[in-house]
Scaffold this active site. Structure first.
Site, PDB file in Angstrom:
ATOM      1  N   LYS A   1       0.832  -1.248  -0.040  1.00  0.00           N
ATOM      2  CA  LYS A   1       0.244  -0.084   0.108  1.00  0.00           C
ATOM      3  C   LYS A   1       0.913   1.189  -0.011  1.00  0.00           C
ATOM      4  CE  LYS A   1      -3.672   2.508   2.549  1.00  0.00           C
ATOM      5  NZ  LYS A   1      -4.714   2.575   3.703  1.00  0.00           N
TER       6      LYS A   1
ATOM      7  N   LYS B   1      -2.278  -1.762  -4.005  1.00  0.00           N
ATOM      8  CA  LYS B   1      -2.918  -0.345  -3.909  1.00  0.00           C
ATOM      9  C   LYS B   1      -2.093   0.978  -3.810  1.00  0.00           C
ATOM     10  CE  LYS B   1      -6.060   1.985  -0.636  1.00  0.00           C
ATOM     11  NZ  LYS B   1      -6.205   2.222   0.720  1.00  0.00           N
TER      12      LYS B   1
HETATM   13  C1  PBG Z   1      -7.560   3.416   5.646  1.00  0.00           C
HETATM   14  C2  PBG Z   1      -7.770   3.078   4.081  1.00  0.00           C
HETATM   15  C3  PBG Z   1      -7.620   4.189   3.110  1.00  0.00           C
HETATM   16  C4  PBG Z   1      -7.916   3.710   1.921  1.00  0.00           C
HETATM   17  C5  PBG Z   1      -8.631   2.533   2.176  1.00  0.00           C
HETATM   18  N1  PBG Z   1      -8.290   2.157   3.589  1.00  0.00           N
HETATM   19  C6  PBG Z   1      -7.195   5.605   3.443  1.00  0.00           C
HETATM   20  C7  PBG Z   1      -5.805   5.817   3.527  1.00  0.00           C
HETATM   21  O1  PBG Z   1      -4.988   5.027   3.729  1.00  0.00           O
HETATM   22  O2  PBG Z   1      -5.540   7.302   3.799  1.00  0.00           O
HETATM   23  C8  PBG Z   1      -8.242   4.336   0.764  1.00  0.00           C
HETATM   24  C9  PBG Z   1      -9.231   3.905  -0.479  1.00  0.00           C
HETATM   25  C10 PBG Z   1      -9.339   4.778  -1.469  1.00  0.00           C
HETATM   26  O3  PBG Z   1      -8.978   5.728  -1.828  1.00  0.00           O
HETATM   27  O4  PBG Z   1     -10.552   4.359  -2.075  1.00  0.00           O
HETATM   28  N2  PBG Z   1      -6.473   3.476   5.883  1.00  0.00           N
HETATM   29 ZN    ZN Z   2      -5.566   4.226   8.115  1.00  0.00          ZN
END
Ligand code: PBG
Ligand code: ZN
Length: 326
Positions: free
Chosen positions: A196, A249
């Site tokens: 991520k 992601k």
């Molecule tokens: C929580 C989370 C996020 C997303 C999914 N789970 C946001 C982040 O990490 O700031 C992003 C999903 C999206 O942008 O569609 N950590």
């Molecule tokens: Zn988060």
């Protein structure tokens, strides 16, 4: 063997010929639809940054669940907007809060629908970081792990089938796996947000989930978009710790990572077609600059070609409808 012996156009001449040599096919079983659940009653409120997606209160959630099951989408991923926030994010493991309540409702009324729950603290902490803070600025990794474990166990208790931790703490899969097993949930799977990235593509989600950090950024725990080898180390670590499914992601700007992970590891692979990717398509479509349906289907098929099996996407309802029309 070159031209004129080999003429690639021969097998492109008609739709039937093209379908015979087609290598990848998007199907409805590949799709996972994100749902945002909120406290209160009679809420179906369109999310401004994610047009066509809504905040749902529990009493109205069946409206969209009926649609999801009717379209034969196999799974949802749940995100919650809590009724209270604090320094530790304790509403994240509160059984009375929207995600836990939604799990119970889905298990009871839609037993075949697979429930994935996002496990993070950023929606639940008043500072908006994905873990607990030390000195008011850095996230304390090891102090966060037991809290994430509590969240995961509360989701499993409520009926979640797959726990999807998105917090990017080191050792998070191990901590969650151990807690699930100790509490009688050895059958509950983990879908780890393994690679991520600290991406600017999450903006519309943070507006929707009210989860933007009030100070600083997430670069101390999410990955640097410049890195590729590091993604393989992250995935390897999560698999060692017990991840059943791994994720890359965002999706679009990281298709090379999807391919490398697919080629390197023998694990089901998920991509998250994130909020910023969705918002760009919707905005351009609204302007009449692109053909939304064709762009979306091309993109989703591209994720499969890159090596993903599961696709979390805000386009899931539309894509399922378009697949049915074909
Ligand atoms: C929580 C989370 C996020 C997303 C999914 N789970 C946001 C982040 O990490 O700031 C992003 C999903 C999206 O942008 O569609 N950590
Ligand atoms: Zn988060």
């Amino acid at each position: 063997m070159g031209f004129p012996i080999y003429r690639p156009r021969r097998t492109r001449a008609t739709e039937n010929l093209r379908s015979m040599i087609r290598e990848n096919k998007l199907s409805v079983e590949d799709l996972i639809y994100p749902l945002f659940v909120v406290p209160g009653k009679n809420v179906k409120h369109e999310i401004e940054s994610l047009p066509g997606n809504y905040h749902w209160s529990l009493d109205r959630l069946p409206e969209v669940l009926d649609e999801i099951t009717e379209l034969k989408i196999p799974a949802v991923i749940l995100f919650g907007i809590p009724s209270y926030k604090n320094a530790t994010g304790s509403s994240a493991w509160d059984m009375e809060e929207p995600v836990q309540q939604a799990c119970m409702l889905i298990k009871e009324k839609y037993p075949d629908l697979v429930i994935v729950t996002d496990v993070c603290l950023c929606e639940y902490t008043e500072h908006g970081h994905c873990g607990v803070l030390e000195n008011g600025c850095t996230v304390n990794n090891d102090a966060t792990l037991p809290l994430l474990a509590k969240v995961a166990v509360s989701h499993a208790k409520a009926g979640a089938d797959i726990i999807a931790p998105s917090n990017m703490m080191d050792g998070y899969v191990q901590a969650i796996r151990a807690a699930l097993d100790e509490n009688g949930f050895s059958h509950v799977a983990i879908m780890a947000y393994s690679a991520k990235y600290a991406s600017s593509y999450y903006g519309p989600f943070r507006a929707a989930a009210d989860s933007a950090p009030s100070a600083g950024d997430r670069k101390g725990y999410q990955m640097d978009p410049a890195n590729s080898d590091e993604a393989l180390r992250e995935v390897a670590l999560d698999i060692e710790e017990g991840a059943d499914i791994v994720m890359v992601k965002p999706a679009l700007a990281f298709m090379d990572i999807v391919r490398r992970v697919k080629d390197t590891f023998n694990r089901p692979l998920c991509v998250y077609n994130v909020s910023g990717e969705y918002a760009m398509v919707k905005a351009a479509a609204e302007k009449g600059w692109i053909d939304e349906k064709r762009i979306v289907m091309e993109t989703l098929t591209g994720f499969k070609r890159a090596g993903a099996k599961m696709i979390i996407t805000y386009h899931a309802l539309d894509a399922a409808r378009w697949l049915r029309e074909e």
